[in-house]
Scaffold this active site. Sequence first.
Site, PDB file in Angstrom:
ATOM      1  N   LYS A  43       0.841  -1.195   0.000  1.00  0.00           N
ATOM      2  CA  LYS A  43       0.000   0.000   0.000  1.00  0.00           C
ATOM      3  C   LYS A  43       0.881   1.252   0.000  1.00  0.00           C
ATOM      4  O   LYS A  43       0.901   2.033   0.950  1.00  0.00           O
ATOM      5  CB  LYS A  43      -0.938  -0.015   1.207  1.00  0.00           C
ATOM      6  CG  LYS A  43      -1.953  -1.158   1.152  1.00  0.00           C
ATOM      7  CD  LYS A  43      -2.812  -1.191   2.399  1.00  0.00           C
ATOM      8  CE  LYS A  43      -3.798  -2.363   2.350  1.00  0.00           C
ATOM      9  NZ  LYS A  43      -4.611  -2.465   3.578  1.00  0.00           N
ATOM     10  N   GLU A  57      -2.945 -16.310   3.068  1.00  0.00           N
ATOM     11  CA  GLU A  57      -3.750 -15.579   4.042  1.00  0.00           C
ATOM     12  C   GLU A  57      -4.964 -16.407   4.453  1.00  0.00           C
ATOM     13  O   GLU A  57      -5.614 -17.023   3.608  1.00  0.00           O
ATOM     14  CB  GLU A  57      -4.203 -14.258   3.427  1.00  0.00           C
ATOM     15  CG  GLU A  57      -5.203 -13.463   4.258  1.00  0.00           C
ATOM     16  CD  GLU A  57      -5.805 -12.327   3.466  1.00  0.00           C
ATOM     17  OE1 GLU A  57      -5.153 -11.271   3.373  1.00  0.00           O
ATOM     18  OE2 GLU A  57      -6.918 -12.494   2.934  1.00  0.00           O
TER      19      GLU A  57
END
Length: 281
Positions: free
Chosen positions: A133, A195
């Site tokens: 990000k 994940e």
Amino acid sequence: MLEPSQIRPVVIAALAEDAPSGDVTSQVFVPADARATADVVAREPGVVAGVQVLEVVFAEVDPAVEVALHVSDGARFDTGDVLATVSGPARAILRGERIALNLLQRMSGIATLTAEHVAAVAHTGARVVDTRKTTPGLRVLERHAVRCGGGHNHRFSLSDAVMAKDNHLALTRDVTAAIRAARAQIPHTMHLEVEVDDLSQIEPVLAGGVDTIMLDNFTLDDLRTGVELVAGRAIVEASGGVRLDTIGAIAETGVDVISVGALTHGVRALDLGLDLRIEGG
């Protein structure tokens, strides 16, 4: 340490954006032969990152500008400290001022915020890492700033490692088989991370043979349980909504890595200024 070749493309694009046809204000207000000296001064305390950017910016504007650095990346500074001194043609200094400060302020803000997160987990064995990000085009600079603050970098790009997230898993019927198939296709040196968002997913994922398992948006209790279930069979990463006021408790659950997107996407630029004076004045 950053290489000038990593910085220059960012600087060239920023300078072209800021003055595509030159700095008309300086051209009409500042004599062409005027020379000046300017100090880069801290208006608040922090951790510095990006001093090399100052050198690259002003070298690109005019090689006649001299930059004297008074601190190194990663150093802490207080309000009023002079981080660098720039001297040379006044027009060139003014031309590069905003770009130099924009990058230095953002990078130092990232380094300072990272240092705060690192300090919050210092009593544990957890490692603080960034995420993808980042500001488009600025990743190499922002990731360097994270390192200056004592943090570590996650994968640099989508090409660096296999990292299956919820949207990837939604396209598979048998997670264990999918992970094994992925492992068979990648080099033995490539890292594989998956994940999960529920405790029930941990065993099927571990059975596939992962290097890292990411526990995404888990409660503290579930993080502790997850660490116990993994039992050293993979690196355990915690992610999702991590804040400065929560990272300490997250680290205390026993996770190995904590990824924090806010280090780069939620940062506030530090207040740094460039105080200019006419040479001899």
